[in-house]
Design an enzyme around this catalytic site. Structure first.
Site, short mmCIF file in Angstrom:
data_model
loop_
_atom_site.label_atom_id
_atom_site.label_comp_id
_atom_site.label_asym_id
_atom_site.label_seq_id
_atom_site.Cartn_x
_atom_site.Cartn_y
_atom_site.Cartn_z
CG ASP A 280 -2.21 0.86 0.89
OD1 ASP A 280 -2.11 1.75 0.02
OD2 ASP A 280 -3.27 0.65 1.52
C1 NOJ Z 1 -3.99 4.00 0.05
C2 NOJ Z 1 -5.17 3.08 0.15
O1 NOJ Z 1 -5.12 2.35 1.36
C3 NOJ Z 1 -5.29 2.10 -1.00
O2 NOJ Z 1 -6.52 1.44 -0.89
C4 NOJ Z 1 -5.15 2.81 -2.31
O3 NOJ Z 1 -5.32 1.90 -3.37
C5 NOJ Z 1 -3.79 3.48 -2.37
N1 NOJ Z 1 -3.68 4.45 -1.28
C6 NOJ Z 1 -3.52 4.17 -3.70
O4 NOJ Z 1 -4.30 5.27 -3.84
#
Ligand code: NOJ
Length: 732
Positions: free
Chosen positions: A288
Site C-alpha cells: 500500500d
Molecule cells: C492507500 C489506500 O489504502 C489504497 O486502498 C489505495 O489503493 C492506495 N492508497 C492508492 O491510492
C-alpha cells in the site's frame, strides 16, 4: 496467465536486465508535487481536510501545480509502474519507457477505480446490498471500459476486506461483513474488470486489497493493529481473497496493518505461505502507499534499508510510492543481503502481469477513446448506474408513510438533499458532482411537488424558521440526513456513528410539525439509529449512490421501484455495540435478559437492523421448510409467499450453524441465497443447495475440517427472522 513463449521472453529479458533495471520494475511512483502554489503541499492537504478549502478548490489548485514526472528515471529503466490518471501524459511517459529506455519495457499505469470511473456507481457497501452478482460484474466492466480509455490498465480494486465495525471509515469501500457474500462480490469484480482476457483493450487488471484483515483494525480506528487467531483469519477474513485468486485476480495489495505483530507488508506467513504457496497466486503483490517506509514507524525495521530487505524477502514485489526499493535494494543486493533469486521472482511476477495485460503489444492508449467519455456520460452506462442505484437502497422502517403519491406536497429539507458532490462517496475517480442527480433534482424530474429548504447543514445549526416556512403547506416532510463523503473512506473512522451535527434536531423539529416524516439517509457506513428508529415513521437508507442518486431515491419514494435491498452489514443500535456482526462466535453466555450474559447494561442485546435485513412495500412469508440429503449435498426448500398487495422481489437467505465442533463456531453463517420475484398472493418454492464440502472450517493448523454432528439450517428474509431445522450430519 501467459503462454510458454511469453514465459520464455520474460526469461530472456531477465537475463539482459541489470540489477538496477530489475529494481526499477519493482518501483511504482506518482508525479511529485514540486510547488507552484503559495502554501506547502502539506498545508494544502490540511486545508482541504479541515474544510478551509473545498474539494473542488483543491482540485483546481492541484491542476496548476508544478509536477515532476521523473522522466530521467523512466529513461534509465528505474520505474516499472505509475499511479496516474492522464492519458496524454501516460502516452508521453510510455513513449520514453518503450522507445528511449534500454530494454523498452512498458510502464503499467494503476489507479483507484473503486465504484466507477466517469460514471459513478453506488459505493461498494451500497452495491452489495443488491445481493446481485450480475450487477457487481457489470459495474466493474463499465468502469474498466471507461478507465482503460484514460490509459489506466490496472485498478486497485476490488477491496475485499471483511468489515465488521461500522466505526471504520473504509467499511464504505467494502462488501460488508460476510465472507460468503464478500466472496461472490470479489469474484464478480475480478470477472468484471479483467474479463476472459485482461489484455483486451477495454479490460484492466484487478487488485485484491487489502491483504489482510484490515477491516479488523482495533476499535475500528484506521491503520490500527490487528490480533487474530489463524482460524478466525482463514474462516472469517480470507475467503474472499482465496475466491478471487481462484477467479484469476492478477495482483494483490498488502494491508497497512500488522497481523499478530508483523506488518502485512513484510509478513512472510501471509505473502508467501498463504498467498503464493497455499493459494498458488501467480501475479504480483504491491505494497500500500508508502507502507514499506512505514515499517520503520511500526518498529519492525530499524531503517529503510532494513525495510527494503524484509519486504522483498517476505514476498513484497512492488513498492508503491515509498522509494524504498528504489533507494536501497541495489545496495542490499551488492552487500549480498538479498539474493538474485528473490529479486528475479518479484520481477518475473511483475513482467508476467504486464505481458498478460498485453502491454508489450499495446503500450499506448488511443487518446480519442477518452474524449468520448470526457465530454459527457454514456446513456447506456448511466442506465446501468440507475438500475444498480435503485436496487442498492434499503428500506429500514415504514409505518405506512411510503410510498408517496405524486399529488402530495413534499417539504424537502437537509443540506445533503441538494448536494451533488456528496452523492459520489469516497473514491470517485473521474466522477463529477455536477453530473450527479441530487435527491431534489430526482424528485423534480419525477414530477413531484417539492418545496426545498436546507434548514440544517450537516454540521451547521438548525434554522427553525426556515423549516417552519418550508413545511407550512406540505403534506409530508422528506429529510435528507447523513454524512458527507469525507466522513467515510480512508482515514475517516468515527468514534460516534450517530447522525453528525444537528441533524437529529432537524428530524425532531420536522416531527414537531405533526406531518409524516421520511428520513432519507445518505452515508457511507451503518449508522447508530436507535433514536430515529423509535421516533421517525419511515427510514430509507440510500447510502451514496453516485451519479443516479436522486433518480433512484425518487423511484423508491414514489413506489415506481419497490425497494429490494438487503443489508450487507449490521446496523448496531448504539456505537458502543461495535464491532457488531451477525456471524460472531458463540459464547458460553449468549446475550439474553439475564444480567450474567454477554451484553451491555445500557444497550439492547440485539443490533438495530440485522445483516440481511431490508423491507419492501409488500410482505413475504416463509413456510414449509424441507431438507433433503444425498451423498454430495443438502437441498433446503422453503415456500416464499408474497402476502402483500404489490409485486416485489425478495432475497431468500439460507444460514447454517455447526452446533458442536472442535473450535467455537459462529452462531450462524450465510451459505446461499436466491432472489424471487413474486406477484401479490403468489408463492414459490425456493431451493438452496449446499455442498457438504462447504460445511467445514479451518482449524488453527490451517487444516480444513468437516466434523460430524448436529447442524441447524435456517431459512428466512434476514439473518434474524428465520425458520429452522436441525440435522445430524455424518460426512464420511
Ligand atoms: C492507500 C489506500 O489504502 C489504497 O486502498 C489505495 O489503493 C492506495 N492508497 C492508492 O491510492
Amino acid at each position: 496467465m501467459i503462454s510458454k513463449e511469453q514465459e520464455q521472453s520474460i526469461r530472456e529479458l531477465l537475463e539482459k536486465m541489470t540489477v538496477e533495471e530489475k529494481v526499477g520494475q519493482m518501483h511504482q511512483l506518482a508525479p511529485s508535487i514540486v510547488g507552484g502554489f503559495d502554501v506547502s503541499f502539506e498545508e494544502l492537504i490540511e486545508m482541504v481536510t479541515d474544510g478551509r478549502i473545498s474539494n473542488e478548490e483543491f482540485g483546481k489548485i492541484m491542476s496548476t501545480a508544478e509536477r515532476d514526472f521523473h522522466e530521467e528515471d523512466i529513461r534509465a529503466g528505474r520505474v516499472g509502474s505509475y499511479l496516474l490518471n492522464d492519458p496524454k501524459k501516460a502516452n508521453e511517459l510510455q513513449r520514453i519507457a518503450v522507445e528511449e529506455s534500454r530494454l523498452g519495457i512498458p510502464l503499467l499505469y494503476g489507479f483507484d477505480v473503486i465504484h466507477g470511473f466517469r460514471t459513478t456507481f453506488p459505493i461498494p457497501l451500497a452495491e452489495t446490498c443488491t445481493w446481485n452478482e450480475k450487477l457487481f460484474e457489470a459495474s466493474a466492466e463499465i468502469a474498466a471500459r471507461e478507465a482503460s480509455a484514460y490509459g489506466i490498465k490496472w485498478t486497485f480494486a476490488p477491496m475485499v476486506d471483511i468489515a465488521r465495525d461500522a466505526r471504520w471509515g473504509r467499511i464504505s469501500e467494502s462488501a460488508g461483513e460476510d465472507p460468503y457474500l464478500g466472496s461472490l462480490f470479489a469474484r464478480a469484480k475480478v470477472r468484471g474488470f479483467q474479463g476472459k482476457n485482461p489484455a483486451d483493450r477495454e479490460r484492466i487488471g484487478a487488485t485484491l486489497k487489502h491483504f489482510v484483515a484490515y477491516g479488523a483494525v482495533e476499535g475500528g480506528q484506521d491503520y490500527n493493529t490487528v490480533s487474530m487467531s489463524k482460524s478466525m483469519l482463514h474462516n472469517g477474513f480470507l475467503p474472499p481473497v482465496k475466491a478471487a485468486v481462484e477467479e484469476g485476480a492478477m495482483t494483490v495489495m498488502a494491508a497497512f496493518n500488522d497481523y499478530n505483530g508483523v506488518p502485512c507488508t513484510v509478513n512472510p506467513y501471509l505473502l508467501r505461505t498463504v498467498l503464493k504457496e497455499s493459494y498458488g497466486f501467480q501475479g504480483f503483490v504491491v505494497s500500500d502507499a508508502n507502507a514499506i517506509r512505514e515499517c520503520v514507524s511500526h518498529g519492525i525495521a530499524e531503517d529503510l534499508a532494513d525495510a527494503s530487505r524484509q519486504a522483498v524477502k517476505a514476498g513484497m514485489d512492488m513498492d508503491m510510492g515509498s522509494n524504498v526499493y528504489h533507494d536501497h535494494l541495489v545496495s542490499q543486493m551488492e552487500q549480498g543481503e538479498v539474493s538474485m533469486e528473490v529479486l528475479d521472482e518479484a520481477v518475473r511476477r511483475i513482467l508476467t502481469v504486464k505481458m498478460a495485460l498485453g502491454l508489450f503489444e499495446h503500450p499506448y492508449v488511443e487518446e480519442e477513446r477518452m474524449e468520448q467519455y470526457d465530454s459527457g456520460l454514456k446513456e447506456e452506462h448511466l442506465e446501468a448506474a440507475r438500475d444498480t442505484a435503485k436496487r442498492s437502497i434499503v428500506l429500514l422502517k415504514n409505518e405506512g408513510v411510503l410510498p408517496l403519491k405524486k399529488e402530495q406536497k413534499i417539504a424537502l429539507v437537509g443540506a445533503l438533499a441538494d448536494d451533488g458532490e456528496n452523492c459520489l462517496g469516497a473514491w470517485f475517480a473521474n466522477g463529477r458532482g455536477s453530473e450527479c442527480v441530487t435527491v431534489k433534482a430526482g424528485l423534480e424530474r419525477a414530477g413531484a411537488k417539492v418545496s426545498y429548504g436546507e434548514c440544517c447543514g450537516v454540521e451547521s445549526e438548525l434554522d427553525r424558521e426556515a423549516l417552519e416556512s418550508v413545511c407550512k403547506e406540505a403534506d409530508v416532510v422528506v429529510a435528507v440526513v447523513g454524512e458527507p463523503n469525507a466522513m467515510s473512506g480512508e482515514a475517516s473512522s468515527r468514534a460516534d456513528i450517530t447522525l453528525p451535527g444537528h441533524q437529529r434536531e432537524l428530524l425532531e423539529a420536522a416531527l414537531e410539525t405533526g406531518k409524516p416524516v421520511v428520513a432519507v439517509l445518505m452515508n457511507g457506513r451503518p449508522l447508530a439509529l436507535f433514536w430515529e428508529q423509535e421516533h421517525v415513521p419511515a427510514i430509507l437508507e440510500s447510502w451514496q449512490l453516485g451519479v443516479a442518486h436522486g433518480d433512484a431515491v425518487a423511484a423508491v419514494l414514489f413506489g415506481e421501484y419497490n425497494p429490494s435491498g438487503k443489508l450487507c452489514a449490521t446496523f448496531p443500535a448504539m456505537t458502543g455495540q461495535c464491532p457488531r456482526y451477525y456471524n460472531h462466535p458463540n459464547t458460553g453466555r449468549p446475550g439474553g435478559r439475564s444480567k450474567f450474559t454477554s451484553r451491555y447494561l445500557d444497550a439492547p442485546v440485539e443490533p438495530l437492523y440485522p445483516f440481511g435485513y431490508g423491507l419492501s412495500y409488500t410482505e413475504f412469508s416463509y413456510e414449509n421448510m424441507r431438507i433433503k440429503e444425498d451423498a454430495r449435498c443438502f437441498s433446503v426448500t422453503v415456500q416464499v409467499k408474497n402476502t402483500g398487495a404489490c409485486p416485489g422481489e425478495e432475497t431468500a437467505q439460507l444460514y447454517l450453524r455447526d452446533v458442536t465442533a472442535s473450535i467455537v463456531r459462529p452462531v450462524k453463517e450465510l451459505k446461499a441465497f436466491e432472489k424471487v420475484l413474486l406477484a401479490p398472493g403468489e408463492a414459490k418454492d425456493v431451493t438452496f443447495v449446499i455442498d457438504k464440502k462447504e460445511m467445514g472450517f479451518y482449524n488453527e493448523d490451517m487444516n480444513y475440517c468437516l466434523e460430524d454432528g448436529k447442524f441447524i439450517f435456517y431459512a428466512g428474509g434476514n439473518s434474524r427472522d428465520c425458520l429452522e431445522q436441525e440435522r445430524m450430519v455424518a460426512f464420511s
